[in-house]
Design an enzyme around this catalytic site. Structure first.
Site, mmCIF file in Angstrom:
data_model
loop_
_atom_site.group_PDB
_atom_site.id
_atom_site.type_symbol
_atom_site.label_atom_id
_atom_site.label_comp_id
_atom_site.label_asym_id
_atom_site.label_seq_id
_atom_site.Cartn_x
_atom_site.Cartn_y
_atom_site.Cartn_z
ATOM 1 N N VAL A 98 51.210 33.781 39.664
ATOM 2 C CA VAL A 98 49.899 34.249 39.203
ATOM 3 C C VAL A 98 48.909 33.102 39.452
ATOM 4 C CG1 VAL A 98 50.567 35.985 37.492
ATOM 5 C CG2 VAL A 98 50.546 33.572 36.852
ATOM 6 N N LYS A 132 33.923 36.090 44.287
ATOM 7 C CA LYS A 132 33.771 36.242 42.838
ATOM 8 C C LYS A 132 32.441 35.632 42.405
ATOM 9 C CE LYS A 132 35.803 34.471 38.535
ATOM 10 N NZ LYS A 132 36.823 33.591 37.937
#
Ligand SMILES: Cc1cc2nc3c(=O)[nH]c(=O)nc-3n(C[C@H](O)[C@H](O)[C@H](O)COP(=O)(O)OP(=O)(O)OC[C@H]3O[C@@H](n4cnc5c(N)ncnc54)[C@H](O)[C@@H]3O)c2cc1C
Length: 498
Positions: free
Chosen positions: A48, A79
């Site tokens: 992750v 982002k």
């Protein structure tokens, strides 16, 4: 005893931390040191860590990484910030944008002018004055050489480590595969001398980077460096993670959606979405979390959600003897503001800047540790803010967060903003004034008082200034293409196999 010169650097672990360290060290100190990285495919990586912050771009610049090659290789999207849902109250929504908001003058930051405008009835939402927040809302994005928009990336963690390895190995980093079974130490000093693998092979070194993840094989298990537990403030201690098929175009922001015992993330990549369900096991069982998570996620899961347990906190010292813990081995603050990869980057940058060629000395080590500590505490406070400033009363978890004692450093910041609308960014602090303000306002703090500078403006001048700012943003927005279309044209992923 004279300190041993440092020539051989051994990196234990090949996750994001290990390969970031390897790529940066070889790029900047290549001819001066020998670097060996040991990793075990059998153990694997945490898998992750896919949302980043804008400092990643500066670090990539420092490594000479070509953005399009990186975006293609890691299936990355862009982002512009994080959208928080249900944090202050159920049904609330606010945006923590990158970049700056409005325009400040040296006497007073923008929020004072905006508060005066609100008092006069025309301020509107604070993030109306953020290009990044408005672009995110409209799903628009573009970057080019010299672009000033503030942004970071969503990336595939496995592909990122592979990409960095692709830079580091050809540049001279030696990679050794296999499990480390034993750590050999100097009988008197306790300095680590070598890593011994299951095969019996020994990898000797002068300086060791412990990038073995939560195991902290060298710093924690071997040197016995303690771990300061921060779970009294950051109570979540588990996450379920799963990837899903995309259900629509990738949005240019991470979503952080609070639930009754924590929150869940949604991180869109070019071909799939990373999802996680962070929770506090005192208030929710794994079965319940799994059921709630699967019911909430959009898109077909690509495998069964994986459980990751963690404890918020920090290693007492990042650097002990000749071992530096980096990445998860050095501490962990939950991923709400995507700060862990940044901490790895800043740690390796600091190591390069103060590299101990002539031997590890106390002052070098102490300076490194003091800076690491300040950075961690600063990020800790910023994350606690999201939990403390809640008005949620619908579950024991949120009541616990709302009622907890917080560090004095954070209590002072909240009081300063609440009483006088003031915020600040100190040395070694990563979050900017705008970040503090967006989150405090988003979580429901409304300042009692503010600087009255704007009251000295000519009648109508403040309103004109604010409408000019909004018009400037609207004008810039019209030029930005749709985010997904831009990604596809700019750097479509070359490999979507993982
Ligand atoms: C739930 C969760 C979500 C996260 N989300 C984010 C995010 O959005 N943004 C962000 O910035 N960060 C995030 N993080 C943090 C991020 O994942 C890590 O900081 C990052 O991946 C670095 O991990 P690492 O390399 O330290 O550890 P790991 O990925 O665990 O790597 C450890 C390495 O050590 C090796 N190793 C271990 N033991 C041995 C041994 N005995 N012999 C040989 N090799 C060994 C392993 O094989 C592996 O290569 C998140 C973390 C968690 C837990």
């Amino acid at each position: 005893m004279e300190a041993t010169k440092v020539k051989r650097v051994v990196i234990a672990g090949g996750g994001t931390a290990g390969w970031i360290a390897a790529a940066a060290l070889i790029k900047h100190l290549g001819p001066l040191i020998d670097i060996t990285l040991v990793e075990s495919d059998e153990i694997g990586t945490i898998g992750v860590g896919e949302s980043t912050i804008p400092t990643t771009r500066a670090f990539h610049g420092f490594l000479g990484i070509y953005e399009q090659a990186f975006v293609r290789a890691t299936q990355a999207t862009f982002k512009l910030g994080i959208e928080f849902e249900n944090w202050g109250k159920v049904g609330d929504r606010y945006f923590h944008a990158f970049g700056s908001v409005g325009k400040s003058v040296w006497m007073a930051d923008f929020q004072h002018f905006w508060l005066e405008a609100c008092a006069q009835g025309f301020g509107g939402p604070y993030t109306d004055y953020s290009l990044e927040a408005q672009a995110a809302k409209a799903n628009r994005f573009e970057t080019h050489e010299g672009a000033t928009i503030g942004y970071a990336y969503h990336l595939n963690a496995t592909a990122y480590a592979k990409f960095l390895r692709g830079l580091a190995e050809p540049a001279g980093v030696k990679r050794v595969e296999g499990k480390i079974k034993r750590i050999l130490q100097h009988p008197e000093t306790g300095f680590v001398e070598a890593l011994e693998q299951e095969s019996g092979a020994r990898i000797e070194g002068d300086l060791f980077l412990d990038c073995t993840g939560f195991r902290a094989l060298l710093s924690g298990q071997t040197l016995g460096v303690g771990y300061e537990d921060w779970s009294r403030w950051l109570a979540t201690d588990a996450a379920l993670a799963v990837q899903t098929e995309s259900t629509g175009p990738a949005v240019p922001y991470t979503r952080a959606i609070a639930h009754e015992a924590g929150w869940r993330w949604r991180i869109p990549l070019q071909h799939r979405v990373g999802n996680g369900f962070v929770y506090c096991s005192d208030h929710m069982s794994e079965d319940e979390a799994r059921t709630k998570f699967l019911a909430a996620i959009e898109g077909k899961p690509l495998f069964d959600p994986r459980l990751i347990r963690f404890k918020a906190g920090v290693r007492d010292k990042s650097w002990t003897k000749n071992v530096i813990a980096m990445g998860l081995a050095s501490g962990f603050i939950e991923p709400l503001e995507s700060t862990s990869i940044h901490l790895i980057m800043i740690a390796v940058t600091r190591l390069i800047q103060g590299f101990p060629f002539d031997g590890v000395t106390d002052p070098v080590r102490e300076r490194f540790n003091a800076q690491s500590r300040r950075e961690m505490e600063h990020i800790r406070d910023f994350i606690i803010l999201h939990y403390k400033l809640t008005e949620r009363d619908d579950s024991p978890f949120w009541r616990r967060c709302r009622d907890m004692d917080i560090p004095d450093s954070l209590a002072e910041r909240i009081a300063l903003f609440h009483d006088n609308a003031m915020a600040y960014q100190g040395n070694d602090e990563m979050f900017r004034i705008d970040s503090w303000i967006m989150v405090m306002l988003g979580q429901g703090v409304w300042p009692k008082s503010y600087h009255r500078l704007a009251q000295m403006m000519e009648p109508g001048q403040l309103q004109r200034a604010l409408s000019d700012l909004k018009a400037g943003i609207a004008q810039q927005l019209t030029k930005l293409p749709d985010h997904q279309k831009f990604v596809q044209a700019y750097a479509p992923a070359t490999d979507v196999s993982n």
